[in-house]
Design an enzyme around this catalytic site. Structure first.
Site, mmCIF file in Angstrom:
data_model
loop_
_atom_site.group_PDB
_atom_site.id
_atom_site.type_symbol
_atom_site.label_atom_id
_atom_site.label_comp_id
_atom_site.label_asym_id
_atom_site.label_seq_id
_atom_site.Cartn_x
_atom_site.Cartn_y
_atom_site.Cartn_z
ATOM 1 N N TYR A 73 13.296 5.729 -1.527
ATOM 2 C CA TYR A 73 12.451 4.773 -2.268
ATOM 3 C C TYR A 73 13.161 4.332 -3.552
ATOM 4 C CZ TYR A 73 8.582 2.726 -4.894
ATOM 5 O OH TYR A 73 7.786 1.862 -5.625
ATOM 6 N N GLY A 85 3.002 -9.422 0.561
ATOM 7 C CA GLY A 85 2.061 -8.316 0.356
ATOM 8 C C GLY A 85 0.917 -8.731 -0.563
HETATM 9 N N1 LIG Z 1 1.539 0.929 -7.681
HETATM 10 C C1 LIG Z 1 2.518 1.390 -8.463
HETATM 11 O O1 LIG Z 1 2.335 2.315 -9.286
HETATM 12 C C2 LIG Z 1 3.889 0.821 -8.361
HETATM 13 C C3 LIG Z 1 4.879 1.327 -9.205
HETATM 14 C C4 LIG Z 1 6.154 0.789 -9.151
HETATM 15 C C5 LIG Z 1 6.430 -0.248 -8.286
HETATM 16 N N2 LIG Z 1 5.462 -0.703 -7.464
HETATM 17 C C6 LIG Z 1 5.823 -1.787 -6.529
HETATM 18 O O2 LIG Z 1 4.818 -2.765 -6.515
HETATM 19 C C7 LIG Z 1 4.779 -3.424 -5.244
HETATM 20 C C8 LIG Z 1 3.349 -3.508 -4.751
HETATM 21 O O3 LIG Z 1 2.868 -2.212 -4.527
HETATM 22 P P1 LIG Z 1 1.328 -1.829 -4.596
HETATM 23 O O4 LIG Z 1 1.220 -0.709 -5.551
HETATM 24 O O5 LIG Z 1 0.497 -3.030 -4.784
HETATM 25 O O6 LIG Z 1 1.140 -1.230 -3.130
HETATM 26 P P2 LIG Z 1 0.045 -1.544 -1.987
HETATM 27 O O7 LIG Z 1 -1.303 -1.643 -2.583
HETATM 28 O O8 LIG Z 1 0.296 -0.526 -0.953
HETATM 29 O O9 LIG Z 1 0.465 -2.983 -1.473
HETATM 30 C C9 LIG Z 1 1.658 -3.170 -0.771
HETATM 31 C C10 LIG Z 1 1.607 -4.488 -0.041
HETATM 32 O O10 LIG Z 1 2.802 -4.616 0.734
HETATM 33 C C11 LIG Z 1 2.425 -4.959 2.067
HETATM 34 N N3 LIG Z 1 3.407 -4.523 3.063
HETATM 35 C C12 LIG Z 1 3.763 -3.256 3.376
HETATM 36 N N4 LIG Z 1 4.620 -3.268 4.405
HETATM 37 C C13 LIG Z 1 4.817 -4.563 4.745
HETATM 38 C C14 LIG Z 1 5.578 -5.222 5.731
HETATM 39 N N5 LIG Z 1 6.292 -4.539 6.630
HETATM 40 N N6 LIG Z 1 5.547 -6.573 5.796
HETATM 41 C C15 LIG Z 1 4.792 -7.277 4.936
HETATM 42 N N7 LIG Z 1 4.028 -6.716 3.982
HETATM 43 C C16 LIG Z 1 4.039 -5.371 3.889
HETATM 44 C C17 LIG Z 1 1.105 -4.242 2.268
HETATM 45 O O11 LIG Z 1 0.431 -4.742 3.394
HETATM 46 P P3 LIG Z 1 -0.686 -3.835 4.164
HETATM 47 O O12 LIG Z 1 -1.899 -3.887 3.315
HETATM 48 O O13 LIG Z 1 -0.834 -4.512 5.469
HETATM 49 O O14 LIG Z 1 -0.112 -2.453 4.264
HETATM 50 C C18 LIG Z 1 0.438 -4.571 0.945
HETATM 51 O O15 LIG Z 1 -0.067 -5.867 0.959
HETATM 52 C C19 LIG Z 1 5.707 -2.614 -4.344
HETATM 53 O O16 LIG Z 1 6.940 -3.291 -4.228
HETATM 54 C C20 LIG Z 1 5.910 -1.307 -5.088
HETATM 55 O O17 LIG Z 1 7.159 -0.707 -4.823
HETATM 56 C C21 LIG Z 1 4.201 -0.210 -7.478
#
Ligand SMILES: NC(=O)c1ccc[n+]([C@@H]2O[C@H](COP(=O)([O-])OP(=O)(O)OC[C@H]3O[C@@H](n4cnc5c(N)ncnc54)[C@H](OP(=O)(O)O)[C@@H]3O)[C@@H](O)[C@H]2O)c1
Length: 298
Positions: free
Chosen positions: A173, A19
């Site tokens: 989740y 990701g």
């Molecule tokens: N943001 C927060 O506040 C927060 C808080 C706690 C934990 N997290 C964790 O941090 C991590 C990153 O999240 P983020 O906030 O950066 O979210 P994000 O901006 O939505 O990024 C998520 C990434 O995962 C990729 N992804 C989704 N489904 C996938 C699949 N089937 N195969 C391969 N890649 C896939 C997405 O690709 P696409 O762009 O193609 O969709 C994107 O690159 C996650 O594990 C999340 O649970 C985030």
């Protein structure tokens, strides 16, 4: 305190970030690239990955970036990816299991998994297992799994692991993020038992406004709007991930996160998970069940 600028060049090291095209994965990739690390951007959408790669190259012209396609929803895709990776690379210093989705409408994947469990947990579980031959032979390699404060309310419900009985998006989740954390702790115990120098570490970013929240209902967006000042930008939210990967004082089994108010934002540091995340019996059972369901036993 961890400062990315204080980390010396890591030229010659190889990282894999799932990701990597967006949000925290993008910022993590950028941070690793600044340290001369060759970063394999494991993304499901090649067009988005290319845009991200070009953006990073504008900021860090010397960045060494390679895009590889993987869809973590699909075990077949993870297997194809891992085989291609092992064919191409002979070491893996940092495996950053970042890709994730949150509270989508219910969907069952081709492997029979609930989609959040598939992407956040089972896909990464399988990926790690398949890459263990490289991780085990790369001295001081690190596996970093992404958890969340949501793990605090999560429970591993073996009777409803893939929403067999009911689907509550946030419950699923939270379970997936608790599973990622328990997986890291169990992986570390296994690395130790095998006297390997590879370590497993976990990180959570606090809260950061990214695409992760795209399924949040409008009413909840309105309700949580006043709390936005308590969150932090993806650039800062990625620091606990970079700390877990590059920090010089990190030991296996540790958990990194922001140290500010309620762990929502702030400087990266070592944090403590909720007590139930350290339950060794549940972790061992989850591992066993995951091996059975993913069928990736090495
Ligand atoms: N943001 C927060 O506040 C927060 C808080 C706690 C934990 N997290 C964790 O941090 C991590 C990153 O999240 P983020 O906030 O950066 O979210 P994000 O901006 O939505 O990024 C998520 C990434 O995962 C990729 N992804 C989704 N489904 C996938 C699949 N089937 N195969 C391969 N890649 C896939 C997405 O690709 P696409 O762009 O193609 O969709 C994107 O690159 C996650 O594990 C999340 O649970 C985030």
């Amino acid at each position: 305190m961890f400062k990315l600028s204080a980390i010396p060049s890591k030229d010659g090291k190889i990282a894999l970030v799932t990701g990597a095209n967006n949000g925290l994965g993008y910022q993590t990739t950028l941070g690793l690239a600044k340290k001369d690390i060759l970063v394999i951007m494991a993304c499901r959408n090649l067009e988005k990955a290319n845009i991200a790669k070009n953006r990073i190259l504008k900021e860090v012209p010397k960045a060494k970036l390679v895009i590889m396609q993987v869809d973590l929803r699909s075990l077949a895709s993870v297997k194809t990816f891992a085989a291609a990776f092992i064919k191409e690379y002979k070491q893996l210093d940092y495996l950053i299991e970042n890709a994730g989705i949150m509270i989508p409408p219910f969907q069952q994947t081709e492997d029979g998994f609930e989609s959040q469990m598939a992407v956040n947990y089972f896909g990464h579980f399988a990926l790690t297992q398949l890459l263990l031959p490289l991780l085990n032979t790369t001295p001081n390699a690190r596996v970093v799994t992404l958890s969340s404060k949501a793990h605090e309310n999560g429970r591993i419900n073996f009777k409803n692991l893939n929403a067999e009985k009911s689907y509550k998006p946030m419950v699923a989740y939270s379970q997936s993020k608790l599973a990622c954390l328990m997986f890291a702790f169990e992986l570390q115990r296994r690395f130790e038992a095998n006297k390997l120098t590879t370590i497993a570490v976990s990180a959570h970013p606090g809260v950061s406004p990214t695409n992760l929240f795209k399924h949040l209902p409008i009413w909840l967006r309105v309700l949580t709007f006043p709390f936005i000042p308590l969150t932090h930008k993806p650039k800062n939210a990625a620091l606990p991930i970079l700390y877990a990967a590059l920090g010089t004082d990190i030991n296996g089994g540790e958990y990194c996160g922001p140290t500010g108010f309620k762990g929502l934002s702030g400087a990266p540091g070592k944090v403590t998970a909720q007590l139930h995340a350290y339950d060794e019996e549940v972790s061992a059972k989850l591992w066993e069940v995951s091996e059975e369901l993913t069928k990736v036993i090495l």
